[in-house]
Design a protein around this motif. Sequence first.
Motif, mmCIF file in Angstrom:
data_model
loop_
_atom_site.group_PDB
_atom_site.id
_atom_site.type_symbol
_atom_site.label_atom_id
_atom_site.label_comp_id
_atom_site.label_asym_id
_atom_site.label_seq_id
_atom_site.Cartn_x
_atom_site.Cartn_y
_atom_site.Cartn_z
ATOM 1 N N PHE A 25 -16.441 -24.380 39.080
ATOM 2 C CA PHE A 25 -15.818 -23.493 38.760
ATOM 3 C C PHE A 25 -15.868 -22.930 37.172
ATOM 4 C CE2 PHE A 25 -11.126 -23.151 38.198
ATOM 5 C CZ PHE A 25 -11.092 -22.010 39.068
ATOM 6 N N ASN A 26 -15.499 -24.218 36.237
ATOM 7 C CA ASN A 26 -14.739 -24.399 35.283
ATOM 8 C C ASN A 26 -16.237 -23.677 34.004
ATOM 9 O OD1 ASN A 26 -12.286 -25.444 34.585
ATOM 10 N ND2 ASN A 26 -13.429 -26.795 35.632
ATOM 11 N N ILE A 27 -17.142 -23.657 34.609
ATOM 12 C CA ILE A 27 -18.383 -22.920 33.398
ATOM 13 C C ILE A 27 -19.069 -21.649 34.346
ATOM 14 C CG2 ILE A 27 -20.512 -23.446 32.290
ATOM 15 C CD1 ILE A 27 -19.736 -25.949 32.083
ATOM 16 N N HIS A 28 -19.364 -21.479 35.527
ATOM 17 C CA HIS A 28 -21.160 -20.779 36.037
ATOM 18 C C HIS A 28 -20.089 -19.525 36.646
ATOM 19 C CE1 HIS A 28 -24.146 -24.003 37.128
ATOM 20 N NE2 HIS A 28 -23.866 -23.300 35.308
ATOM 21 N N SER A 29 -19.024 -20.011 37.369
ATOM 22 C CA SER A 29 -18.328 -19.063 37.838
ATOM 23 C C SER A 29 -17.734 -18.122 36.705
ATOM 24 C CB SER A 29 -17.362 -19.097 38.788
ATOM 25 O OG SER A 29 -16.147 -18.234 39.028
ATOM 26 N N GLN A 30 -16.784 -18.536 36.260
ATOM 27 C CA GLN A 30 -16.130 -17.931 34.761
ATOM 28 C C GLN A 30 -16.889 -17.523 33.929
ATOM 29 O OE1 GLN A 30 -13.025 -19.438 31.505
ATOM 30 N NE2 GLN A 30 -13.929 -20.786 31.860
ATOM 31 N N CYS A 31 -18.425 -17.753 33.792
ATOM 32 C CA CYS A 31 -19.493 -16.599 32.611
ATOM 33 C C CYS A 31 -20.497 -16.244 33.802
ATOM 34 C CB CYS A 31 -19.941 -18.100 31.757
ATOM 35 S SG CYS A 31 -19.113 -19.125 31.585
ATOM 36 N N ASP A 32 -20.391 -16.237 34.891
ATOM 37 C CA ASP A 32 -21.723 -15.256 35.252
ATOM 38 C C ASP A 32 -23.009 -15.916 34.805
ATOM 39 O OD1 ASP A 32 -19.766 -13.622 36.596
ATOM 40 O OD2 ASP A 32 -19.444 -12.222 34.922
ATOM 41 N N ILE A 33 -23.429 -17.210 34.939
ATOM 42 C CA ILE A 33 -24.076 -17.666 35.015
ATOM 43 C C ILE A 33 -24.278 -18.364 36.430
ATOM 44 C CG2 ILE A 33 -24.945 -19.899 34.263
ATOM 45 C CD1 ILE A 33 -24.296 -19.065 31.779
ATOM 46 N N VAL A 107 -20.597 -17.500 24.715
ATOM 47 C CA VAL A 107 -22.007 -18.579 24.243
ATOM 48 C C VAL A 107 -22.734 -19.107 25.423
ATOM 49 C CG1 VAL A 107 -21.261 -19.448 21.684
ATOM 50 C CG2 VAL A 107 -20.501 -19.968 24.154
ATOM 51 N N PRO A 108 -23.706 -18.063 26.072
ATOM 52 C CA PRO A 108 -24.058 -17.718 27.345
ATOM 53 C C PRO A 108 -25.215 -19.433 27.453
ATOM 54 C CG PRO A 108 -24.947 -15.962 26.638
ATOM 55 C CD PRO A 108 -23.889 -16.733 25.079
ATOM 56 N N LEU A 109 -26.029 -19.930 26.188
ATOM 57 C CA LEU A 109 -26.567 -19.956 26.160
ATOM 58 C C LEU A 109 -25.683 -22.382 26.323
ATOM 59 C CD1 LEU A 109 -29.548 -21.856 25.805
ATOM 60 C CD2 LEU A 109 -28.705 -22.066 23.674
ATOM 61 N N ALA A 110 -24.854 -21.414 25.201
ATOM 62 C CA ALA A 110 -24.067 -23.381 25.803
ATOM 63 C C ALA A 110 -23.140 -23.088 26.647
ATOM 64 C CB ALA A 110 -23.111 -23.446 24.594
ATOM 65 N N ALA A 111 -23.165 -22.418 27.542
ATOM 66 C CA ALA A 111 -22.717 -22.619 28.892
ATOM 67 C C ALA A 111 -23.626 -22.947 29.920
ATOM 68 C CB ALA A 111 -22.302 -21.285 29.032
ATOM 69 N N ALA A 112 -24.721 -22.690 29.820
ATOM 70 C CA ALA A 112 -26.469 -22.465 30.431
ATOM 71 C C ALA A 112 -26.384 -23.743 30.373
ATOM 72 C CB ALA A 112 -27.153 -22.235 30.178
ATOM 73 N N VAL A 113 -26.600 -24.644 29.377
ATOM 74 C CA VAL A 113 -26.785 -25.484 28.938
ATOM 75 C C VAL A 113 -25.610 -26.897 29.546
ATOM 76 C CG1 VAL A 113 -27.073 -27.511 26.969
ATOM 77 C CG2 VAL A 113 -28.070 -26.082 26.566
ATOM 78 N N ILE A 176 -31.389 -15.340 31.935
ATOM 79 C CA ILE A 176 -32.527 -15.815 31.572
ATOM 80 C C ILE A 176 -31.684 -17.595 31.260
ATOM 81 C CG2 ILE A 176 -33.199 -15.965 29.412
ATOM 82 C CD1 ILE A 176 -33.489 -13.194 28.958
ATOM 83 N N TYR A 177 -30.305 -16.952 31.224
ATOM 84 C CA TYR A 177 -29.256 -18.057 30.970
ATOM 85 C C TYR A 177 -29.559 -19.155 32.531
ATOM 86 C CZ TYR A 177 -29.323 -16.067 26.387
ATOM 87 O OH TYR A 177 -28.473 -15.325 25.243
ATOM 88 N N SER A 178 -29.261 -18.318 33.331
ATOM 89 C CA SER A 178 -29.436 -19.446 34.378
ATOM 90 C C SER A 178 -30.334 -20.132 34.871
ATOM 91 C CB SER A 178 -28.953 -18.372 35.703
ATOM 92 O OG SER A 178 -28.016 -17.299 35.847
ATOM 93 N N PHE A 179 -31.616 -19.431 34.733
ATOM 94 C CA PHE A 179 -33.270 -20.010 34.653
ATOM 95 C C PHE A 179 -33.061 -21.545 34.131
ATOM 96 C CE2 PHE A 179 -37.537 -20.337 32.990
ATOM 97 C CZ PHE A 179 -38.216 -21.065 34.326
ATOM 98 N N ILE A 180 -32.340 -21.367 32.427
ATOM 99 C CA ILE A 180 -32.207 -21.976 31.545
ATOM 100 C C ILE A 180 -31.556 -23.543 32.189
ATOM 101 C CG2 ILE A 180 -31.236 -23.432 29.779
ATOM 102 C CD1 ILE A 180 -32.097 -20.534 28.392
ATOM 103 N N THR A 181 -30.766 -22.854 33.175
ATOM 104 C CA THR A 181 -29.120 -23.885 33.569
ATOM 105 C C THR A 181 -30.400 -24.520 35.170
ATOM 106 O OG1 THR A 181 -26.931 -24.362 34.470
ATOM 107 C CG2 THR A 181 -28.302 -22.891 35.571
#
Length: 195
Positions: A25-33, A107-113, A176-181
């Motif tokens: 809820f707080n990261i993926h949904s908000q950041c489209d990851i 900061v999508p990389l930080a969100a993915a991690v 790409i960030y989704s793949f990382i996550t």
Amino acid sequence: MKTKHNISHWLKLAVGTAILSFGLFNIHSQCDITEGGVLGMILLLEYWFKISPSITGVILDFSCYFFGWKMLGNSFLKNAIFSTCCFSLWYRLWEHTGYIIADMSAVPLAAAVAGAVFVGIGVGIVVKEGGAAGGDDALALVISKIAKCRISRAYLLTDLTVLTLSLSYIPLSKIIYSFITVTLSSRIIDKIQDI
């Protein structure tokens, strides 16, 4: 002694789903990851049809549990149903609470991690307790058992399928960030299984 074990078992399932739903809820949904599997599919359905994951999660999960039921047994099914209900209740609570973590879209990389950590730990706890936080966990466990491979490889197969579908609403640069996550979260789940 058995009662203490049962309470601990159910509590771990509830805590695992709380961690998972909080991150989604707080990261993926908000950041489209997005995540892969059913977790990614419920975010896809939320985006395109505005249906809450608290509803689609239950429907998709129970559909997938049917496939895992015969291979993984009745105790798995009981744990999975409990976990799914907990996930929906927790997600609904987060929807009413609102975002607690600031939007990390810049900061999508930080969100993915960060998202991978929440998903990996949450799902890892639930799977270690013999349950499934979602239908994709049931499918990954079945694939892992049939193919005799690590669970991380089974997750990757289902995740890549959903990530491809997610290109319909998430730009390639964000996939790409989704793949990382999904890669990180599957590794974390594997590590928790080894503890």
